[in-house]
Design an enzyme around this catalytic site. Structure first.
Site, PDB file in Angstrom:
ATOM      1  CG  ASP A 245     -15.833  13.997  12.104  1.00  0.00           C
ATOM      2  OD1 ASP A 245     -16.942  14.453  11.585  1.00  0.00           O
ATOM      3  OD2 ASP A 245     -14.475  14.939  12.040  1.00  0.00           O
ATOM      4  CG  HIS A 250     -14.595  10.282   5.293  1.00  0.00           C
ATOM      5  ND1 HIS A 250     -15.783  10.357   4.996  1.00  0.00           N
ATOM      6  CD2 HIS A 250     -14.915  11.241   6.321  1.00  0.00           C
ATOM      7  CE1 HIS A 250     -16.240  11.590   5.098  1.00  0.00           C
ATOM      8  NE2 HIS A 250     -15.615  12.310   6.099  1.00  0.00           N
ATOM      9  CG  MET A 379       4.007  -0.776  -5.918  1.00  0.00           C
ATOM     10  SD  MET A 379       4.567  -1.799  -7.370  1.00  0.00           S
ATOM     11  CE  MET A 379       3.403  -3.045  -7.078  1.00  0.00           C
ATOM     12  CG  ASP A 398       6.695   7.899  -6.618  1.00  0.00           C
ATOM     13  OD1 ASP A 398       5.506   8.036  -6.666  1.00  0.00           O
ATOM     14  OD2 ASP A 398       7.259   8.974  -6.508  1.00  0.00           O
TER      15      ASP A 398
END
Ligand code: BG6
Length: 484
Positions: A245, A250, A379, A398
């Site tokens: 699934d 994915h 990071m 960020d």
């Protein structure tokens, strides 16, 4: 861009996928002017005998996802729904597809398609068991017939088979009817903003180029968690399980984009060539590097057998046998009914050699790409603790999309991918050889699970999954860091 009449046919129009994903994506494209009403018509096809208006009413509630937006777009909703016509018929009925073709042709004539080409897109929001018969009927009765060019394309959803053999069989059946450039195997993860960003990030930034290898990276995690179970779709899920699934498609697609070599160019075939190569370099999965789980209560679903062996959770390590990645574990982890909903990639770097700050105890450098919710990249790095003391602390650089790109509405994955199918761009779709390579990786372990040789460990719903998965992570060298 091509002009001329465009007919979009949603097969399985009254099903869940069509209602929740396909029609809302089409609506959003319509609203933004990508599906002009003087060119486009949408046909729903399914077995249920209902009228055009009944289909429209069923779809209406799914088009906009909140009340405020719904009133804002109410005119658009009305106009969009008028573009939809319903044709009922079964998935093996010649007569049904002949009728469908007649409807499409009438629309083409009314839109004066003789002045342009005719384009026909068939979206199979259907169980794969009917793909062969549906594809055959499309091929026999519903192909584009315009002398002035145009095309016929089909979009198919996963699961494409259950293992290597069945997938190859399905590919051959469809491949006999359509050429590869006509087949769009959709994996909606490839339509997510931060997944589409991966190659840009890797190949357009000097920061990453020299670091993205076994010399610097200790391990990579690709994680998918959901905080709800399989309610309402236990029957489907139990036949497939979490590996088929989520992981085989994915997560593996994300894996390819993180691990592949730089493509020769951005041409879809060049990119897909590199994805195939990295898949072919994956070593067989080792039993001791797999943990399976099943949440307690999963079998209470009436559509799930009492003795089901189907995993709702899996953590496994993939190892790549090539110059860039030898020795670096790629940990793929997916689970239902866990403590949070999140999909992210965590690239953990090795310790700093000759560390004079002893900062290793606080954690390693880590680069995190959060695919959802709230797209972000950050990071984790060591900085001096602000203040008089000379001590270190873990902090973040960020880039949170919500803050940085406030004015941008991030498109839904399906919206973007359907637009690609209309434009004829196959970059974000799975090629036949890629699919084969993906099944080659997982088929041995899947067969052992199906035979009951590999059993899932029970876990509490709302937990992190079986504790054994955390142990595996640690064994693979992941060092838990603090902060986010
Ligand atoms: C689907 C799976 O492909 O992806 C579902 O069949 C899963 O089980 C879904 O819930 C997750 O998609 P997203 O975009 O919500 O992460």
């Amino acid at each position: 861009p091509e002009t001329g009449c465009l007919s979009i046919v949603v097969l399985g129009a009254s099903g869940d996928l069509a209602k929740k994903k396909t029609f809302p994506a089409l609506f959003n494209l319509y609203r933004q002017g990508f599906l002009p009403s003087d060119e486009v018509y949408i046909f729903g096809y399914a077995r249920t005998k209902i009228s055009d208006d009944e289909l429209r009413n069923r779809i209406r509630g799914f088009l906009v996802d909140n009340k405020a937006a719904s009133s804002k777009h109410s005119d658009d909703v009305v106009k969009f729904l008028q573009l939809i016509k319903y044709v009922s018929g079964s998935y093996d009925s010649e007569e049904g597809f002949q009728r469908l073709d007649k409807e499409i042709s009438e629309h083409e004539i009314s839109k004066n398609s003789r002045e342009g080409s005719s384009r026909r897109l068939f979206y199979l929001a259907l169980p794969p068991s009917v793909y062969p018969s549906v594809c055959k009927l499309i091929r026999n009765y519903c192909m584009n017939k315009s002398d002035l060019g145009g095309w016929t394309r089909i979009v198919v959803e996963k699961p494409f088979g259950r293992d290597l053999e069945s997938a190859e069989k399905l590919s051959a059946q469809i491949g006999d009817l359509f050429d590869e450039p006509q087949i769009y195997r959709i994996d909606h993860y490839l339509g997510k903003e931060l997944v589409q960003n991966l190659l840009v990030l890797r190949f357009a930034n000097r920061f990453f180029l020299p670091l993205w290898n076994r010399d610097n990276i200790a391990n990579v995690q690709i994680v998918f968690r959901e905080d709800f179970g399989t309610e309402g779709r236990g029957g489907y899920f139990d036949e497939y399980g979490i590996i088929r699934d989520i992981i085989q498609n994915h997560l593996l697609q994300v894996f390819c984009l993180v691990a592949m070599e730089k493509p020769v160019s951005l041409k879809p075939e060049h990119i897909r060539d590199e994805k195939v190569k990295v898949l072919q370099s994956v070593l067989p999965i080792e039993d001791e590097e797999v943990v399976l789980g099943q949440y307690e209560g999963y079998r209470d679903d009436s559509t799930v057998p009492d003795n089901s062996n189907t995993p709702t959770f899996a953590t496994m390590v993939l190892r790549i046998h090539n110059e860039r990645w030898e020795g670096v574990p790629f940990i793929l982890k997916a689970g239902k009914a866990l403590n949070s909903r999140k999909a992210e990639i965590r690239v953990q770097f090795k310790d700093v050699p000759g560390d004079i700050y002893k900062c290793q105890k606080q954690g390693r450098n880590e680069f995190v790409i959060r695919l959802q919710p709230s797209e972000a990249m950050y990071m984790k790095l060591t900085v001096k603790q602000p203040g008089l003391e000379m001590s270190t602390v873990q902090s973040e650089l960020d880039l949170s999309y919500r803050q940085r790109y406030q004015e941008v509405v991030i498109p839904e994955a399906y919206e973007r991918l359907i637009l690609d199918t209309i434009r004829g761009d196959q970059q974000h779709f799975v090629r036949r050889d890629e699919l084969k390579a993906a099944w080659e990786i997982f088929t041995p372990i899947l067969h052992r699970i199906d035979n009951g040789e590999f059993k899932p460990i029970p876990y509490q719903p709302g937990s992190r999954g079986p504790g054994e998965a955390d142990e595996l992570l640690e064994k693979a060298g992941y060092v838990q860091t603090h902060g986010y």
